[in-house]
Write an enzyme that holds these catalytic residues in place. Sequence first.
Site, PDB file in Angstrom:
ATOM      1  CE  LYS A 100      12.077  12.382  -8.432  1.00 20.06           C
ATOM      2  NZ  LYS A 100      11.607  11.698  -7.223  1.00 20.06           N
ATOM      3  N   GLY A 161       4.796  10.826   0.135  1.00 21.99           N
ATOM      4  CA  GLY A 161       4.513   9.886   1.205  1.00 21.99           C
ATOM      5  C   GLY A 161       3.137   9.995   1.830  1.00 21.99           C
ATOM      6  CB  ALA A 187       5.167  12.714  -4.789  1.00 21.62           C
ATOM      7  N   GLY A 188       2.759  10.707  -3.864  1.00 20.02           N
ATOM      8  CA  GLY A 188       1.367  10.714  -3.424  1.00 20.02           C
ATOM      9  C   GLY A 188       0.602   9.433  -3.648  1.00 20.02           C
ATOM     10  CG  ASN A 209      10.621   4.736  -1.933  1.00 20.30           C
ATOM     11  OD1 ASN A 209      11.561   5.390  -1.516  1.00 20.30           O
ATOM     12  ND2 ASN A 209      10.521   3.454  -1.621  1.00 20.30           N
ATOM     13  CB  THR A 210       5.920   6.031   0.680  1.00 21.99           C
ATOM     14  OG1 THR A 210       7.003   6.964   0.794  1.00 21.99           O
ATOM     15  CG2 THR A 210       5.310   5.784   2.052  1.00 21.99           C
TER      16      THR A 210
END
Length: 260
Positions: A100, A161, A187-188, A209-210
């Site tokens: 990635k 995040g 993301a987001g 992830n976050t």
Amino acid sequence: MKKLIIDNKEYKSRLILGTGKYKDFKETKAAVKSSACEMVTVAIRRMNIGQDKNSQNLLDVISPDEYTILPNTAGCYSAKDAVRTCEIACELLEGKKLVKLEVLSKSKNLFPNIIETLKAAEMLVSKDFKVMVYTTDDPLIAKELENIGCVCVMPLGSAIGSGRGIINKFNISEIVENANVPIIVDAGVGTASDACIAMELGCDGVLMNTAIACARNPILMASSMKDAVVSGYNAFHAGRIELKDKASPSSPISGLVTGD
């Protein structure tokens, strides 16, 4: 409904998990299991997968025999650093070349540095790496990365995040409509509804992830995200109803029973 195939491997789960920010490897393992994902991404510059013999190895709890380990170049700000990081990952993972790519800008929002991302993508593809690439939600850039030879394009929903979800639905839809490779939002995502919306736009998957690692209950959130991705995917393929400007009754208005 099309299958999700990346680097000649079919995936039943359309959810990919990051492995950072958990309180320990035990929680990481539990969240990954709860999500039912089949691919996890690992920041080579931040997470030990064998490069440090004196620290706990993530691969001891997340086995490459059970999951696809997707090394990423988080923390890289130039094409040169990103390519070198991928080469190190290849050595650590016994020659596997699925990676990635993310080359970040030094802005407060950590948006992708597109100039360096394009350079790195070209270099990695020329070295026979199979590149899943993190990018902006610009449809032209997404298509260019596909043309370079990336096997998967991963536009952001919003800043890494931030938990703000999909800010530009139109652009994501445009990217999906014109793509010939899998499109995975990266993301987001903040909560399950964000993941569901990404899939309802026609995306092939979601990476996060976050949203899971920093939830009050990461294990429960992982399960929720699993269900949201499936729900959004099914809703997209079921086909939503047409948007209308006025009400439309659920039952026929003719032939009503009256008191006459």
